[in-house]
Design a protein around this motif. Structure first.
Motif, PDB file in Angstrom:
ATOM      1  N   PRO A   1     -18.311   0.044  -4.648  1.00 56.46           N
ATOM      2  CA  PRO A   1     -19.798  -0.218  -4.972  1.00 56.46           C
ATOM      3  C   PRO A   1     -20.541  -0.378  -6.514  1.00 56.46           C
ATOM      4  CG  PRO A   1     -19.443   1.511  -3.564  1.00 56.46           C
ATOM      5  CD  PRO A   1     -18.125   1.032  -4.098  1.00 56.46           C
ATOM      6  N   ASP A   2     -19.726   0.022  -7.121  1.00 54.98           N
ATOM      7  CA  ASP A   2     -20.050  -0.046  -8.951  1.00 54.98           C
ATOM      8  C   ASP A   2     -19.825  -1.403  -9.537  1.00 54.98           C
ATOM      9  OD1 ASP A   2     -17.380  -0.035  -9.061  1.00 54.98           O
ATOM     10  OD2 ASP A   2     -17.173   1.862 -10.171  1.00 54.98           O
ATOM     11  N   GLY A   3     -19.211  -2.345  -8.385  1.00 56.72           N
ATOM     12  CA  GLY A   3     -18.995  -3.731  -8.838  1.00 56.72           C
ATOM     13  C   GLY A   3     -17.494  -3.953  -9.516  1.00 56.72           C
ATOM     14  N   THR A   4     -16.801  -2.840  -9.424  1.00 59.43           N
ATOM     15  CA  THR A   4     -15.127  -3.151  -9.799  1.00 59.43           C
ATOM     16  C   THR A   4     -14.557  -3.772  -9.004  1.00 59.43           C
ATOM     17  OG1 THR A   4     -15.417  -0.866 -11.090  1.00 59.43           O
ATOM     18  CG2 THR A   4     -13.268  -1.802 -10.527  1.00 59.43           C
ATOM     19  N   ALA A   5     -13.869  -5.066  -9.165  1.00 60.07           N
ATOM     20  CA  ALA A   5     -13.081  -5.640  -8.262  1.00 60.07           C
ATOM     21  C   ALA A   5     -11.704  -5.724  -8.614  1.00 60.07           C
ATOM     22  CB  ALA A   5     -13.730  -7.216  -8.166  1.00 60.07           C
ATOM     23  N   ARG A   6     -10.674  -5.480  -7.690  1.00 61.19           N
ATOM     24  CA  ARG A   6      -9.321  -5.497  -7.822  1.00 61.19           C
ATOM     25  C   ARG A   6      -8.631  -6.189  -6.411  1.00 61.19           C
ATOM     26  NH1 ARG A   6      -7.247  -1.316  -5.016  1.00 61.19           N
ATOM     27  NH2 ARG A   6      -8.601   0.773  -4.645  1.00 61.19           N
ATOM     28  N   SER A   7      -7.607  -6.633  -6.687  1.00 55.50           N
ATOM     29  CA  SER A   7      -6.582  -6.859  -5.508  1.00 55.50           C
ATOM     30  C   SER A   7      -6.049  -5.785  -4.979  1.00 55.50           C
ATOM     31  CB  SER A   7      -5.586  -7.889  -6.006  1.00 55.50           C
ATOM     32  OG  SER A   7      -6.294  -9.258  -6.151  1.00 55.50           O
ATOM     33  N   ALA A   8      -5.787  -5.481  -3.832  1.00 53.16           N
ATOM     34  CA  ALA A   8      -5.359  -4.282  -3.077  1.00 53.16           C
ATOM     35  C   ALA A   8      -3.799  -4.571  -3.375  1.00 53.16           C
ATOM     36  CB  ALA A   8      -5.610  -4.081  -1.745  1.00 53.16           C
ATOM     37  N   HIS A   9      -3.166  -3.162  -3.641  1.00 54.01           N
ATOM     38  CA  HIS A   9      -1.989  -3.183  -4.030  1.00 54.01           C
ATOM     39  C   HIS A   9      -1.020  -2.982  -2.645  1.00 54.01           C
ATOM     40  CE1 HIS A   9      -2.725  -2.867  -8.188  1.00 54.01           C
ATOM     41  NE2 HIS A   9      -3.635  -1.782  -7.930  1.00 54.01           N
ATOM     42  N   VAL A  10      -0.934  -3.986  -1.825  1.00 57.33           N
ATOM     43  CA  VAL A  10      -0.434  -4.040  -0.608  1.00 57.33           C
ATOM     44  C   VAL A  10       1.118  -4.581  -0.701  1.00 57.33           C
ATOM     45  CG1 VAL A  10      -0.479  -4.621   1.764  1.00 57.33           C
ATOM     46  CG2 VAL A  10      -2.590  -4.481   0.404  1.00 57.33           C
ATOM     47  N   PRO A  11       1.929  -3.891  -0.493  1.00 54.43           N
ATOM     48  CA  PRO A  11       3.451  -4.473  -0.719  1.00 54.43           C
ATOM     49  C   PRO A  11       3.427  -5.742   0.262  1.00 54.43           C
ATOM     50  CG  PRO A  11       3.631  -2.283  -0.115  1.00 54.43           C
ATOM     51  CD  PRO A  11       2.077  -2.635   0.085  1.00 54.43           C
ATOM     52  N   SER A  12       4.226  -6.641  -0.608  1.00 55.62           N
ATOM     53  CA  SER A  12       4.108  -8.098   0.053  1.00 55.62           C
ATOM     54  C   SER A  12       5.290  -8.362   1.016  1.00 55.62           C
ATOM     55  CB  SER A  12       4.218  -9.229  -0.858  1.00 55.62           C
ATOM     56  OG  SER A  12       4.382 -10.470  -0.495  1.00 55.62           O
ATOM     57  N   GLY A  13       5.155  -8.204   2.234  1.00 50.68           N
ATOM     58  CA  GLY A  13       6.307  -8.354   3.177  1.00 50.68           C
ATOM     59  C   GLY A  13       6.543  -9.913   3.495  1.00 50.68           C
ATOM     60  N   PRO A  14       7.674 -10.190   4.147  1.00 51.87           N
ATOM     61  CA  PRO A  14       8.017 -11.570   4.201  1.00 51.87           C
ATOM     62  C   PRO A  14       7.201 -12.299   5.235  1.00 51.87           C
ATOM     63  CG  PRO A  14       9.340 -10.289   5.518  1.00 51.87           C
ATOM     64  CD  PRO A  14       8.561  -9.297   4.819  1.00 51.87           C
ATOM     65  N   PRO A  15       7.070 -13.672   4.985  1.00 55.63           N
ATOM     66  CA  PRO A  15       6.254 -14.291   6.130  1.00 55.63           C
ATOM     67  C   PRO A  15       6.763 -14.119   7.552  1.00 55.63           C
ATOM     68  CG  PRO A  15       6.773 -15.772   4.316  1.00 55.63           C
ATOM     69  CD  PRO A  15       7.357 -14.622   4.049  1.00 55.63           C
ATOM     70  N   LEU A  16       5.871 -14.405   8.649  1.00 55.42           N
ATOM     71  CA  LEU A  16       6.263 -14.049   9.841  1.00 55.42           C
ATOM     72  C   LEU A  16       7.455 -15.345  10.379  1.00 55.42           C
ATOM     73  CD1 LEU A  16       2.920 -13.627  11.524  1.00 55.42           C
ATOM     74  CD2 LEU A  16       4.372 -11.761  11.057  1.00 55.42           C
ATOM     75  N   GLY A  17       8.493 -14.861  10.966  1.00 52.79           N
ATOM     76  CA  GLY A  17       9.338 -15.823  11.522  1.00 52.79           C
ATOM     77  C   GLY A  17      10.715 -15.784  10.803  1.00 52.79           C
ATOM     78  N   LEU A  18      10.994 -14.803   9.954  1.00 53.72           N
ATOM     79  CA  LEU A  18      12.290 -14.571   9.219  1.00 53.72           C
ATOM     80  C   LEU A  18      12.756 -13.731   9.723  1.00 53.72           C
ATOM     81  CD1 LEU A  18      11.173 -14.930   5.352  1.00 53.72           C
ATOM     82  CD2 LEU A  18      11.973 -16.666   6.886  1.00 53.72           C
ATOM     83  N   GLY A  19      12.329 -12.687  10.490  1.00 51.76           N
ATOM     84  CA  GLY A  19      13.031 -11.394  11.054  1.00 51.76           C
ATOM     85  C   GLY A  19      13.930 -10.695  10.259  1.00 51.76           C
ATOM     86  N   GLY A  20      14.154  -9.224  10.800  1.00 50.42           N
ATOM     87  CA  GLY A  20      14.981  -8.675  10.007  1.00 50.42           C
ATOM     88  C   GLY A  20      14.494  -7.828   8.843  1.00 50.42           C
ATOM     89  N   LEU A  21      13.303  -8.077   8.137  1.00 50.31           N
ATOM     90  CA  LEU A  21      13.042  -7.690   7.087  1.00 50.31           C
ATOM     91  C   LEU A  21      11.764  -6.432   7.476  1.00 50.31           C
ATOM     92  CD1 LEU A  21      13.283 -10.305   4.645  1.00 50.31           C
ATOM     93  CD2 LEU A  21      14.768  -8.581   4.681  1.00 50.31           C
ATOM     94  N   PRO A  22      11.672  -5.450   6.705  1.00 47.77           N
ATOM     95  CA  PRO A  22      10.773  -4.494   7.276  1.00 47.77           C
ATOM     96  C   PRO A  22       9.067  -5.015   6.601  1.00 47.77           C
ATOM     97  CG  PRO A  22      11.981  -3.677   5.558  1.00 47.77           C
ATOM     98  CD  PRO A  22      12.474  -4.885   5.888  1.00 47.77           C
ATOM     99  N   PHE A  23       7.970  -4.402   7.038  1.00 50.64           N
ATOM    100  CA  PHE A  23       6.865  -4.646   6.445  1.00 50.64           C
ATOM    101  C   PHE A  23       6.414  -3.148   6.201  1.00 50.64           C
ATOM    102  CE2 PHE A  23       7.060  -7.913   9.706  1.00 50.64           C
ATOM    103  CZ  PHE A  23       6.977  -9.153   8.771  1.00 50.64           C
ATOM    104  N   GLU A  24       5.644  -2.924   4.976  1.00 50.23           N
ATOM    105  CA  GLU A  24       5.264  -1.828   4.628  1.00 50.23           C
ATOM    106  C   GLU A  24       3.668  -1.670   4.575  1.00 50.23           C
ATOM    107  OE1 GLU A  24       5.837   1.005   0.368  1.00 50.23           O
ATOM    108  OE2 GLU A  24       6.933  -0.670   0.718  1.00 50.23           O
TER     109      GLU A  24
END
Length: 365
Positions: free
Chosen positions: A137-160
């Protein structure tokens, strides 16, 4: 295959834009969705299927339907992406004799966000997708620190999953890479320009959407190099006057106390017309918790803009199921009555047990 209009819900104020790269067909592989969840929560989804045109649009439609089905199970964001990853692999294997090549052709990215207006907690996970931008609300903008999982379709790797608390009035911007990646620059500079555009003063989400597109896609007469999807959501909060909860002992006598608590709270909210149905729902759910589950047992009532939600939580992971009682059976009709008298009901599993919930429209009052 995209939503013709975004659903009514009280957790966030939303608006969206979609620009396909293929002007002639008017379709592509990007998609977005807003999915109401139990407990007044909402899911925000943005995804991008590799490729464009009819093939990408068909895969997009199947993935969007799958996300809605999985969201109905109240899975956490990382669990949902894991199931969606399995689905993309199955779709790829059905395309031909070379699964590895097919996976690359059917690959997709996705960002899944769940916001709870009661706790103001926001949980999210991503599969190869750009992280959302959060504007406080104070105007501060940032990208969320979401761990980058692999694209869909690779398989075998976890998402966080990543979880944060958002003040009321925060802005969430979910988008596809076509918005921030241009012919002459990568996603980095485009994301910086997006954050700058989102911090401008206009209060209207519609105006903010238009300003973002004007800033990042100034030549609106030319089609974008890639499909563009943008979903903006401004968070709301349900204060203490909209939520009441009680801890209940695991005793049969507590059922009458639970009914009394619910009735008194409905009177305080001016919803006496819903008292009979709510007392029946509370009685059935609390009785089941006392009889079959484990303490602690908790009753919670939520009143949002359009519905009254009754929740009973316990420490058991066993979910009740509705069954058809035979003529001479003395029990087995409780959940059937709950299903008939409420708009919808279900089970939400948590880290320490489960929550059974039932929802009534306030229009009934």
């Amino acid at each position: 295959m995209l939503p013709s209009r975004l659903p009514d819900q009280g957790a966030v104020e939303v608006t969206s834009r979609y620009l396909p790269a293929d002007a002639q067909a008017g379709i592509g592989g990007d998609w977005f969705d807003v999915i109401p969840l139990s407990g007044a929560r909402v899911a925000l989804v943005v995804g991008d299927v590799i490729g464009r045109g009819l093939q990408a649009s068909a895969v997009m439609g199947r993935l969007r339907a799958a996300v809605r089905t999985l969201a109905d199970l109240d899975l956490s964001p990382d669990e949902l992406l894991t199931h969606l990853d399995d689905l993309v692999i199955q779709l790829a294997q059905g395309q031909g004799p070379k699964p590895a090549t097919a996976v690359r052709e059917t690959g997709a990215t996705c960002l899944y966000v769940v916001y709870d207006p009661v706790s103001r907690r926001c949980a999210m996970a991503r599969a190869g997708h750009p992280a959302p931008v959060i504007v406080l609300p104070d105007g501060t903008a940032r990208s969320a620190h979401v761990p980058s999982g692999p694209p869909l379709g690779l398989g075998g790797l976890p998402f966080e999953a990543f979880e944060t608390e958002l003040p009321e009035g925060s802005l969430l911007a979910l988008y596809t890479d076509g918005l921030v990646e241009g012919r002459d620059h990568g996603t980095g500079p485009g994301t910086v320009r997006l954050r700058e555009a989102l911090t401008d003063p206009p209060a209207s989400l519609e105006r903010i959407c238009d300003d973002v597109l004007d800033t990042l896609l100034p030549d609106r007469t030319a089609r974008p190099a890639d499909d563009v999807a943008l979903l903006l959501a401004r968070t709301r909060a349900l204060g203490a006057d909209h939520v009441r909860s009680w801890s209940l002992p695991a005793e049969r006598a507590t059922v009458a106390d639970a009914r009394k608590h619910a009735s008194e709270q409905l009177t305080a909210w001016g919803l006496e017309e819903l008292a009979f149905t709510t007392e029946l729902v509370v009685s059935e759910l609390v009785t089941n918790a006392v009889r079959y589950a484990h303490a602690p047992i908790r009753l919670r009532l939520i009143r949002d803009a359009s519905s009254l939600i009754c929740e009973v939580s316990d420490a058991s992971s066993t979910s009740p199921r509705m069954r058809r009682a035979r003529v001479l059976d003395e029990g087995g009709r409780g959940l059937l009555l709950v299903a008939q008298l409420t708009e919808r009901w279900g089970t939400r599993f948590t880290a320490d047990g489960k929550t059974i919930w039932a929802e009534q429209p306030l229009a009934a009052a």
